[in-house]
Design an enzyme around this catalytic site. Sequence first.
Site, short mmCIF file in Angstrom:
data_model
loop_
_atom_site.label_atom_id
_atom_site.label_comp_id
_atom_site.label_asym_id
_atom_site.label_seq_id
_atom_site.Cartn_x
_atom_site.Cartn_y
_atom_site.Cartn_z
N LEU A 1 -18.19 22.75 1.52
CA LEU A 1 -17.51 22.60 2.90
C LEU A 1 -17.59 20.92 3.32
CD1 LEU A 1 -16.18 23.84 5.61
CD2 LEU A 1 -18.61 23.65 6.44
N GLY B 1 -1.43 22.67 16.24
CA GLY B 1 -0.81 22.20 15.13
C GLY B 1 -0.27 20.84 15.55
N HIS C 1 -10.81 16.11 9.03
CA HIS C 1 -11.93 16.61 9.51
C HIS C 1 -12.33 15.58 10.52
CE1 HIS C 1 -15.91 18.36 10.04
NE2 HIS C 1 -16.64 17.15 9.96
N GLN D 1 -5.90 9.13 16.54
CA GLN D 1 -6.01 8.42 15.34
C GLN D 1 -5.73 9.35 14.08
OE1 GLN D 1 -6.11 5.30 15.31
NE2 GLN D 1 -5.82 5.33 17.57
C1 GRF Z 1 -8.75 19.01 16.27
O1 GRF Z 1 -9.95 19.35 16.93
C2 GRF Z 1 -8.58 18.18 15.07
O2 GRF Z 1 -9.63 17.09 15.45
C3 GRF Z 1 -9.10 18.97 13.89
O3 GRF Z 1 -8.48 20.39 14.34
C4 GRF Z 1 -8.45 20.41 15.62
C5 GRF Z 1 -6.87 20.96 16.20
O4 GRF Z 1 -6.15 20.13 15.48
N1 GRF Z 1 -8.46 18.60 12.79
P1 GRF Z 1 -4.24 20.52 15.53
O5 GRF Z 1 -3.94 20.05 16.79
O6 GRF Z 1 -4.18 22.07 15.49
O7 GRF Z 1 -3.76 19.78 14.42
#
Ligand code: GRF
Length: 194
Positions: free
Chosen positions: A143, A11, A108, A172
């Site tokens: 998707l 998260g 994404h 980023q």
């Molecule tokens: C990461 O690979 C990010 O690139 C994608 O979801 C994965 C985990 O994100 N959006 P988070 O740390 O759980 O927000």
Amino acid sequence: KRVAILISGGGSNMLRLVEDMTGDHPARPVLVASNDPAAGGLDKAAAKGIATAAVDHREFPRDRAGFEAALLKPLLAAEPDIICLAGFMRILTPGFVTRFSGRMLNIHPSLLPKYQGLDTHARALAAGDAEAGATVHEVTPELDSGPILGQVRVPVLPGDTPQALAARVLEQEHRLYPAVLRRFAAGNRTPLIL
Ligand code: GRF
């Protein structure tokens, strides 16, 4: 605006969104929900005083509709105006997605429309791309294909592993998603290119 955030793991994106929703921000977090009761992000959200919910998708084998019906209960109870998918790793049915048409966002880790789906960083490296990045888009039934709301680019560096590139992109993502949500919650859907 009331924002619900769906996560599957640590998260980190959820946390940045929550941390940004203060002061004159047009939105507030009302729920953090996960398909995994053990998701680390649930503890982080609870520590910030945000309501949490977990619906274990493994309790609904081969029953995507059953899982989504269970997830909808706490989700609809929170009466969200906007739903943010943030590291949410389940594919949602068209029925679920269209319920929130025009008000569900996802981040994404690729420069969409390139590399929809999984393993985006390994695929960018295998293709010899000079750049990679992340995209925030509106969620539609297809998707990783909805209207783009924001994008950020990073260089691919010599010797990059998928993990190194993922870390550079994630950093980023943490800038892009809060900036896009601020604008989206204020009714501004023009794409933000960082
Ligand atoms: C990461 O690979 C990010 O690139 C994608 O979801 C994965 C985990 O994100 N959006 P988070 O740390 O759980 O927000």
